[in-house]
Design an enzyme around this catalytic site. Structure first.
Site, mmCIF file in Angstrom:
data_model
loop_
_atom_site.group_PDB
_atom_site.id
_atom_site.type_symbol
_atom_site.label_atom_id
_atom_site.label_comp_id
_atom_site.label_asym_id
_atom_site.label_seq_id
_atom_site.Cartn_x
_atom_site.Cartn_y
_atom_site.Cartn_z
ATOM 1 N N LYS A 175 -8.861 -21.917 -5.432
ATOM 2 C CA LYS A 175 -9.073 -21.738 -3.996
ATOM 3 C C LYS A 175 -9.836 -20.454 -3.664
ATOM 4 C CE LYS A 175 -5.372 -24.860 -2.807
ATOM 5 N NZ LYS A 175 -4.723 -25.150 -4.080
ATOM 6 N N ASP A 234 -8.166 -36.319 -3.353
ATOM 7 C CA ASP A 234 -6.848 -35.678 -3.273
ATOM 8 C C ASP A 234 -6.301 -36.031 -1.897
ATOM 9 O OD1 ASP A 234 -4.864 -33.848 -2.440
ATOM 10 O OD2 ASP A 234 -5.559 -32.337 -3.842
HETATM 11 N N1 GDD Z 1 7.174 -30.599 -10.370
HETATM 12 C C1 GDD Z 1 6.481 -29.800 -9.582
HETATM 13 N N2 GDD Z 1 6.913 -28.533 -9.363
HETATM 14 N N3 GDD Z 1 5.351 -30.292 -9.023
HETATM 15 C C2 GDD Z 1 4.651 -29.451 -8.226
HETATM 16 C C3 GDD Z 1 5.038 -28.127 -7.962
HETATM 17 C C4 GDD Z 1 6.249 -27.637 -8.574
HETATM 18 O O1 GDD Z 1 6.691 -26.498 -8.394
HETATM 19 N N4 GDD Z 1 4.108 -27.579 -7.122
HETATM 20 C C5 GDD Z 1 3.199 -28.530 -6.891
HETATM 21 N N5 GDD Z 1 3.516 -29.672 -7.540
HETATM 22 C C6 GDD Z 1 2.751 -30.942 -7.596
HETATM 23 C C7 GDD Z 1 2.399 -31.559 -6.245
HETATM 24 O O2 GDD Z 1 3.390 -32.513 -5.851
HETATM 25 C C8 GDD Z 1 1.053 -32.225 -6.528
HETATM 26 O O3 GDD Z 1 1.181 -33.555 -7.010
HETATM 27 C C9 GDD Z 1 0.451 -31.376 -7.634
HETATM 28 O O4 GDD Z 1 1.521 -30.619 -8.193
HETATM 29 C C10 GDD Z 1 -0.643 -30.431 -7.115
HETATM 30 O O5 GDD Z 1 -0.123 -29.676 -6.038
HETATM 31 P P1 GDD Z 1 -0.922 -29.617 -4.639
HETATM 32 O O6 GDD Z 1 -0.084 -28.814 -3.723
HETATM 33 O O7 GDD Z 1 -1.355 -30.967 -4.223
HETATM 34 O O8 GDD Z 1 -2.162 -28.720 -5.083
HETATM 35 P P2 GDD Z 1 -3.616 -28.654 -4.430
HETATM 36 O O9 GDD Z 1 -4.067 -29.988 -4.014
HETATM 37 O O10 GDD Z 1 -3.612 -27.575 -3.401
HETATM 38 O O11 GDD Z 1 -4.492 -28.107 -5.678
HETATM 39 C C11 GDD Z 1 -4.391 -28.722 -6.942
HETATM 40 O O12 GDD Z 1 -5.100 -29.954 -6.993
HETATM 41 C C12 GDD Z 1 -6.543 -29.832 -6.844
HETATM 42 C C13 GDD Z 1 -7.133 -31.221 -7.020
HETATM 43 O O13 GDD Z 1 -6.546 -32.139 -6.233
HETATM 44 C C14 GDD Z 1 -4.916 -27.739 -8.004
HETATM 45 O O14 GDD Z 1 -4.609 -28.283 -9.276
HETATM 46 C C15 GDD Z 1 -6.424 -27.530 -7.858
HETATM 47 O O15 GDD Z 1 -6.911 -26.740 -8.918
HETATM 48 C C16 GDD Z 1 -7.132 -28.892 -7.888
HETATM 49 O O16 GDD Z 1 -8.548 -28.724 -7.669
HETATM 50 MG MG MG Z 2 -3.237 -31.883 -3.817
#
Ligand code: GDD
Ligand code: MG
Length: 349
Positions: A175, A234
Site C-alpha cells: 500500500k 479483490d
Molecule cells: N486468518 C487470518 N488472520 N486471515 C487474515 C488476517 C488474520 O489476521 N488478516 C487478514 N486476513 C485475510 C483476509 O480475510 C483476506 O482474505 C486476506 O487475508 C487478505 O486480507 P485483506 O484485508 O483483504 O488485504 P488487502 O486486500 O488489503 O491486501 C492484500 O490483498 C491484495 C490483493 O487482493 C495484500 O495481500 C496485498 O498485498 C494484495 O495486493
Molecule cells: Mg482484500
C-alpha cells in the site's frame, strides 16, 4: 496439493454486511464467495483446503458441517487471536501437517505426497489465474516462494511488486502512497510456497507476510513472481463486491442468471446490470442499476437503487433513493422517500 486460504480478516471495508458474516461467506451471485474460490482451486488439482480462520469461524463450519466445500475436503485452522497474514499461514500450515524441515515433511505426508509445496490464497480474490501453470513455473525456477502478479490502474491499495525480466522480485511495497508506486504490477494474493518459508515466520506474534516476510525475501533476492493477465478482482470493497458479481452474469467471467428464480420482480420494475438474489422482492416501478439486492430483501414501489447494495432481508421503502455505494445492512429498513448517497446503514457499523 494443499491450499491454505486466508479468511480470518474482519472485512471492515464491507461493513455493515460483514458485521456478523465473514467476507468470504457473503454470497457472490448464487453461493458463498469461498465456494467460488475453492471450486477454482479444485479445478487446478488442489485436493484439500485449509481455511485459516479467525473472525466468526462457526460461519464456515456451520455451512460445511461434513467438511466438504465445493466438492473437496476442508480443514479448519482457527487462530486463538488474529495473527496477521504470515502468522496465519504458519498457524494453518502447521495445523495441516506441513512441516518446515524436509525430513519431517516426508515422514508426515501420506504415501502419495511428492512434496509439501503448498498454496496460499487471499480468500477474497476471485480469479481465473492458471494455478497449475504457476506451480509448474515455481518448480522450474526452483523457487522457495512464487507470487502471482496482476496489473492494475491504481496500485496504491495493494502490494506493489517490481520484478526483473526473469521474474526475480526486486522489492515489495504494501500500500504505497498514491503516485509513489514503483510498478503497476501488484501482488494478486496467490502464493506457491515451500515449507521452509515457515522458518521465516516468527512464532507467537502477529506477522504480516506483505510487510515483513516478502520484503525481507525480496531484499535477499529469493522471491520469485509470475505475471498474469487472467481475470482478477479483490472483492473487499462495496464497489468491487458489486463488480465481481456483475462480471459473473454479464459474460465478462460467466453467464449466471442475474435474477434468482425464487425472487419476485414486478414486470414494471426496471432492472439494469443488477443482481436480485433468492427470495428478494422488487416492487412496481422500482429502478435497479449496477446494484445488488441480497436474499429476501425488498425494494418498494418506485424506489431507486443505483451502485448500491441492499443487504439480506433489508427493506427499502417506496420511492426511497439509494445511490453512490450506499450499503444497507442485514434486516435494516430505509423509510419511504428517504434519499441516501454513499451511506452505510447503520451508520456506525
Ligand atoms: N486468518 C487470518 N488472520 N486471515 C487474515 C488476517 C488474520 O489476521 N488478516 C487478514 N486476513 C485475510 C483476509 O480475510 C483476506 O482474505 C486476506 O487475508 C487478505 O486480507 P485483506 O484485508 O483483504 O488485504 P488487502 O486486500 O488489503 O491486501 C492484500 O490483498 C491484495 C490483493 O487482493 C495484500 O495481500 C496485498 O498485498 C494484495 O495486493
Ligand atoms: Mg482484500
Amino acid at each position: 496439493m494443499q491450499a491454505v486460504i486466508l479468511v480470518g480478516g474482519f472485512g471492515t471495508r464491507l461493513r455493515p454486511l460483514t458485521r456478523n458474516v465473514p467476507k468470504q461467506m457473503l454470497p457472490v451471485v448464487d453461493r458463498p464467495m469461498i465456494e467460488h474460490v475453492v471450486a477454482h482451486l479444485a479445478a487446478h488439482g488442489v485436493t484439500r483446503v485449509v481455511l485459516s480462520l479467525g473472525f466468526r469461524p462457526e460461519a464456515f463450519s456451520d455451512a460445511y458441517p461434513d467438511g466438504i466445500c465445493a466438492g473437496i475436503p476442508v480443514h479448519y485452522a482457527v487462530e486463538p487471536e488474529p495473527l496477521d497474514t504470515a502468522g496465519a499461514v504458519r498457524f494453518a500450515a502447521l495445523a495441516a501437517g506441513i512441516e518446515p524441515s524436509d525430513e519431517s515433511a516426508s515422514s508426515a505426508g501420506s504415501a502419495d505426497d511428492v512434496s509439501d509445496t503448498f498454496l496460499v490464497l487471499n480468500g477474497d480474490v476471485l480469479t481465473n489465474l492458471n494455478v497449475a501453470a504457476m506451480v509448474a513455473d515455481h518448480r522450474a525456477a526452483g523457487a522457495e516462494a512464487t507470487l502471482a502478479l496482476t496489473e492494475v490502474d491504481d496500485p496504491s491499495r495493494y502490494g506493489v511488486v517490481p520484478t526483473d525480466a526473469d521474474g526475480r522480485v526486486l522489492g515489495f511495497v504494501e500500500k504505497p502512497d498514491a503516485g509513489s508506486a514503483p510498478s503497476r504490477w501488484i501482488n494478486a494474493g496467490t502464493y506457491v510456497l515451500e515449507p521452509s518459508i515457515l522458518e521465516r515466520i516468527p512464532a507467537g506474534r502477529r506477522v504480516s507476510i506483505e510487510r515483513e516476510v516478502f520484503p525481507a525475501m525480496a531484499a535477499e533476492g529469493s522471491l520469485h513472481a509470475v505475471q498474469s493477465d487472467a481475470y482478477w478482482i479483490d472483492t473487499g470493497t462495496p464497489e468491487a463486491y458489486i463488480r465481481a458479481q456483475l462480471d459473473l452474469v454479464d459474460g465478462t467471467r460467466g453467464d449466471l442468471p442475474a435474477v434468482h428464480p425464487s425472487s419476485t420482480v414486478d414486470p414494471s420494475a426496471d432492472v439494469q446490470q443488477s443482481i436480485v438474489m433468492a427470495g428478494a422482492t422488487v416492487g412496481p416501478g422500482a429502478h435497479l442499476l449496477n446494484s445488488i439486492v441480497m436474499g429476501a430483501a425488498t425494494v418498494g414501489a418506485g424506489a431507486m437503487v443505483a451502485h448500491s447494495i441492499v443487504g439480506p432481508g433489508a427493506h427499502v421503502g417506496e420511492r426511497a433513493s439509494l445511490t453512490d455505494l450506499t450499503v444497507i445492512g442485514e434486516s435494516e429498513s430505509v423509510g419511504a422517500g428517504v434519499e441516501l448517497t454513499g451511506a452505510r446503514v447503520p451508520a456506525d457499523s
